[in-house]
Design an enzyme around this catalytic site. Structure first.
Site, PDB file in Angstrom:
ATOM      1  N   LYS A  76       0.851  -1.201   0.000  1.00 27.28           N
ATOM      2  CA  LYS A  76       0.000   0.000   0.000  1.00 27.28           C
ATOM      3  C   LYS A  76       0.883   1.245   0.000  1.00 27.28           C
ATOM      4  CE  LYS A  76      -3.809   1.912   2.829  1.00 27.28           C
ATOM      5  NZ  LYS A  76      -4.625   1.701   4.047  1.00 27.28           N
ATOM      6  N   SER A 151      -9.530   1.572   3.204  1.00 25.64           N
ATOM      7  CA  SER A 151      -8.726   2.366   2.303  1.00 25.64           C
ATOM      8  C   SER A 151      -7.685   1.543   1.550  1.00 25.64           C
ATOM      9  CB  SER A 151      -8.020   3.473   3.089  1.00 25.64           C
ATOM     10  OG  SER A 151      -7.135   2.905   4.047  1.00 25.64           O
ATOM     11  N   SER A 175      -9.505  -0.646   7.525  1.00 24.81           N
ATOM     12  CA  SER A 175      -8.984  -0.551   6.159  1.00 24.81           C
ATOM     13  C   SER A 175      -8.252  -1.773   5.628  1.00 24.81           C
ATOM     14  CB  SER A 175      -8.066   0.660   6.034  1.00 24.81           C
ATOM     15  OG  SER A 175      -8.848   1.796   5.853  1.00 24.81           O
TER      16      SER A 175
END
Ligand code: GLN
Length: 484
Positions: A76, A151, A175
């Site tokens: 990420k 997210s 997330s």
């Protein structure tokens, strides 16, 4: 040749060690897939050339040391990676090249893995659908115009579509677990303090934790082992022994007690989710587990508490983006105007909303009424869990109140977007470990997950229970690559 991108990391590691295939072959397979998958928009930065060089070097040296020898991994874009652009999904960090490596990514590289690329995410990890990224929406491989969750949406999408063999994300309020649930993958948020936060772009410091997203529970145990550990550079990192989660992984869970919290049976929850929960309970019973009804009475206050605490910490953390030290800088006739223009142009709407809420709840006159009150309620939420864990070994709940939704469906209604986190945020407020595991499909063929919550630092317990569930669920991630 068999498609190596379908393999779990455990199988890739074994195959590389046994010389069934090379790291270069593995890396090339994932690169090929990723190059054909731009439509998913999962990658922000591709490090494919560098990854190939690392793979070739690994094969030449011919030594398979560490937990992840020769494994390419995309992460990420919240993790700072030395000399590789790190954006946190924001325009304000569009040109940011860190001069250092986050502790957690560094640990992966020390175990023999190398960077495949940086994955899309909601801006500063604020969101539940990956629609707040400056770099555009991410698509869920389970359907066109379907969100992958957020997210860590780019991470979940890339994993489910076989564009990386595993990935790591961050979880402040759900997330990792929510996108895992939306994409039929496994996602674990470790206990607060288990993995170092050093070098991760900060959203809400008392809630943020890094954790693995993988295809299987076995992979999850392996990756968690690789990323965990005390770090003196993070003052909230806990100096506790790191278990070998893989070697200790067992599906023998007989006689453990699992709690079912009545407050998680929310109004308007689709019957499919209720059925799924029941299926999880039945499977655990089949494994010899004792089921017990429990109460977590302050659950209803978790969401409002989170949406005070998280924005408050975010408003403070994001004060550093002023156009002076690093990142995007706009022009202005004087210093104040430069600050204003930089932050107005650099941040997106959701981030601005959080900064406004956070600044408000921290301002004098409102601090006691909102922030201090929220901290007190947070303690009560934590105490609910403490009490429950006197009687149960883990807690089973759905991961999300619905399956993945359509892009645009909730974008203009922040409250309905925030409701997505209803089952995940209490865990962050209490600092506990929790995992989401794929458990079935809804009527539209979209995946659904179940969540297991554990005692602090008892990741092993929820991994073991997940293994017992995984075996009985027999979940198949059937995705046709329609986007290619
Ligand atoms: N969806 C939640 C939020 O928007 C959680 C995000 C996260 O865990 N990073 O704040």
């Amino acid at each position: 040749m068999t498609d190596l991108t379908n393999f779990s990391i455990v199988d890739l590691v074994n195959g590389i060690k046994n010389k069934d295939f090379t790291s270069e072959e593995v890396t090339k397979s994932f690169i090929k897939n990723a190059e054909n998958s731009d439509k998913l928009n999962a990658y922000i930065t591709k490090c494919f050339d560098e990854a190939l060089v690392s793979a070739k070097n690994f094969d030449k040296k011919n030594i398979s040391k560490g937990l992840l020898p020769g494994i390419p991994i995309a992460v990420k874009d919240m993790f700072c990676t030395k000399d590789v652009k790190t954006t946190a999904g924001s325009k304000i960090l569009n040109n940011f090249l860190p001069t250092y490596e986050s502790t957690v990514t560094n640990k992966l590289w020390l175990e023999g893995a190398f960077l495949l690329g940086k994955l899309n995410c909601d801006e500063f990890a604020m969101g539940s659908s990956n629609e707040t990224s400056f770099f555009g929406n991410v698509t869920n491989p389970f359907g066109d115009k379907i969100v992958p969750g957020g997210s860590s949406g780019g991470s979940a999408s890339a994993l489910a579509a076989n564009l990386t063999p595993a990935t790591i994300g961050t979880d402040t309020g759900g997330s990792i677990r929510q996108p895992a649930s939306f994409t039929g993958t496994v996602g674990l948020k470790p206990t607060y303090g288990r993995c170092s936060r050093w070098g991760i772009v900060a959203f809400a410091s008392s809630l943020d934790q890094a954790g693995p997203l993988t295809k299987t529970v076995e992979d999850c145990a392996l990756l968690l082992h690789a990323m965990s550990g005390y770090d003196p550079k993070d003052s909230t990192s806990v100096n506790i022994k790191v278990n070998d989660f893989s070697s200790n992984l067992t599906e023998k869970v007989k006689d453990l007690t699992i709690g079912i919290p009545k407050e998680y049976r929310v109004e308007d929850m689709p019957t499919e989710i209720d059925k799924l929960w029941k299926k999880g309970i039945d499977f655990l019973k089949d494994a010899g587990v004792v089921i017990k009804d429990i109460s977590l009475p302050h659950t209803m206050y978790a969401l409002p508490t989170y949406y005070i605490v998280a924005p408050a910490e975010a408003s403070s953390n994001l004060a550093r983006y002023d156009g002076v030290k690093y990142g995007h800088r706009s022009k202005g006739n004087n210093l104040i105007e430069m600050y204003e223009n930089t932050r107005s142009e650099g941040f997106g709407d959701e981030v601005k909303r959080r900064i406004l809420i956070g600044t408000y709840v921290l301002s004098s006159g409102y601090y006691d009424a909102y922030y201090l009150k929220a901290q007190k309620v947070r303690k009560l939420i934590k105490e609910d869990f403490d009490k429950a864990f006197n009687n149960v070994d883990a807690i089973l709940t759905p991961s999300t109140p619905s399956s993945a939704f359509k892009m645009g469906e909730k974008k203009d209604d922040p409250v309905s977007m925030y409701l997505n986190d209803i089952f995940t945020v209490p865990v962050n407020l209490a600092g506990l470990p929790a995992i989401s595991i794929p458990s079935g499909y809804d009527k539209n063929n979209l995946p659904l997950g179940l969540q297991l919550i554990g005692r602090p630092f008892d990741e092993q317990m929820i991994l073991n229970l997940s293994l017992a569930l995984q075996k009985r669920m027999n979940f198949k991630r059937n995705i046709k690559a329609w986007w290619k």
